[in-house]
Design an enzyme around this catalytic site. Structure first.
Site, mmCIF file in Angstrom:
data_model
loop_
_atom_site.group_PDB
_atom_site.id
_atom_site.type_symbol
_atom_site.label_atom_id
_atom_site.label_comp_id
_atom_site.label_asym_id
_atom_site.label_seq_id
_atom_site.Cartn_x
_atom_site.Cartn_y
_atom_site.Cartn_z
ATOM 1 N N GLY A 106 4.977 -1.064 2.873
ATOM 2 C CA GLY A 106 4.183 0.119 2.590
ATOM 3 C C GLY A 106 4.998 1.391 2.500
ATOM 4 O O GLY A 106 6.053 1.528 3.132
ATOM 5 N N HIS A 163 0.809 -1.210 0.000
ATOM 6 C CA HIS A 163 0.000 0.000 0.000
ATOM 7 C C HIS A 163 0.852 1.274 0.000
ATOM 8 O O HIS A 163 1.905 1.345 0.628
ATOM 9 C CB HIS A 163 -0.927 0.013 1.214
ATOM 10 N N ASP A 164 0.415 2.246 -0.774
ATOM 11 C CA ASP A 164 0.977 3.600 -0.802
ATOM 12 C C ASP A 164 2.383 3.678 -1.372
ATOM 13 O O ASP A 164 3.059 4.700 -1.234
ATOM 14 C CB ASP A 164 0.970 4.225 0.609
#
Length: 271
Positions: A145, A127-128
């Site tokens: 992340g 994520h991200d």
């Protein structure tokens, strides 16, 4: 209703949910699943048994191989079902078992991948993450992340990258390396814990950087990592000396920028 181009070819066993947008000449192979908020741009191919879900956009000409799951919900412990996204650029290849997650609210809500990237089997983009273009992630590479990877970086098989770490342009990460700290542009890192072994001279040469420039960058590298002060202070101190060399300045700017992680160096940290 789904928006499906007349030229798209969707296998009878595939599932394309209402709301999906399917571009020209897209191929959705056997037993693939396309979610309701997915956009597949022109000439995308899902070979078979591929899953694209979430609020995900796949760029023109991408190929997704069997058992890849693209756009899955983040694995963050703080995941709360927020509305987040994944954007993959043009002409990327995601081989067998590749996973890419959407973003989280705490990280800006977006995972972004640039153009012309190659993700080999079972590599993972969490994520991200923010990835540039022309990146190669070999088999079983794991990005935690919020990782940033700049253009033309190469990550060797099985390496693991700590959350919030930055990897600079044209850096080279050796197989099975543990990337705990930021890796400078053109840097070569190997080992566990990862140590900076010098500059990616081969990559610099292939990119058209001439020998004289490489020697200047080497001189800057030595002053940064062998100077009397800490790495960031050494980099700041030589800024004026290397102002005429964009490649050296790229390293200096990278080091002196704000970051949540320390800078990888040729020396093992104590404690």
């Amino acid at each position: 209703m789904s928006m499906i181009s007349a030229s798209a070819r969707i296998h009878p066993s595939a599932v394309v949910e209402d709301g999906a947008v399917i571009g020209e000449n897209v191929v959705v192979g056997p037993f693939s699943h396309v979610g309701p908020r997915v956009v597949l741009k022109d000439n995308v191919e899902l070979i078979s048994h591929a899953v694209v879900s979430g609020r995900t956009e796949i760029g023109t000409g991408c190929r997704i191989f069997p058992m890849a799951v693209i756009g899955g919900v983040s694995q963050s412990l703080h995941e709360a079902g927020e509305d987040s996204s994944l954007t993959v650029g043009d002409n990327c290849t995601m081989r067998e078992g590749v996973t890419m997650n959407t973003g989280t609210t705490g990280g800006g809500g977006k995972t972004v991948v640039g153009d012309n990237c190659l993700f080999l089997a079972n590599s993972h983009v969490a994520h991200d993450c923010q990835l540039g273009s022309h990146i190669i992630m070999s088999n079983n590479v794991m990005l935690a992340g919020h990782v940033q990877v700049a253009d033309r970086a190469i990550l060797g098989g099985g390496c693991a990258v700590h959350q919030f770490t930055r990897i600079g342009r044209q850096a080279f990460i050796g197989g099975l390396s543990a990337v705990n700290y930021d890796v400078i542009p053109f840097g070569m890192l190997n080992g566990n814990p990862g140590l900076l072994g010098g500059l990616n001279v081969v990559g610099m040469t292939r990119a058209g950087i001439d020998r004289a420039t490489i020697h200047i960058v080497r001189r800057a590298f030595k002053k940064i990592f062998e100077g009397e002060a800490n790495v960031r202070a050494n980099a700041a101190a030589i800024r004026d000396e290397f102002a005429d060399c964009p490649e050296a300045m790229e390293i200096i700017d990278f080091i002196t920028a704000n970051s949540d992680r320390a800078i990888s160096s040729p020396f093992r940290r104590k404690g």
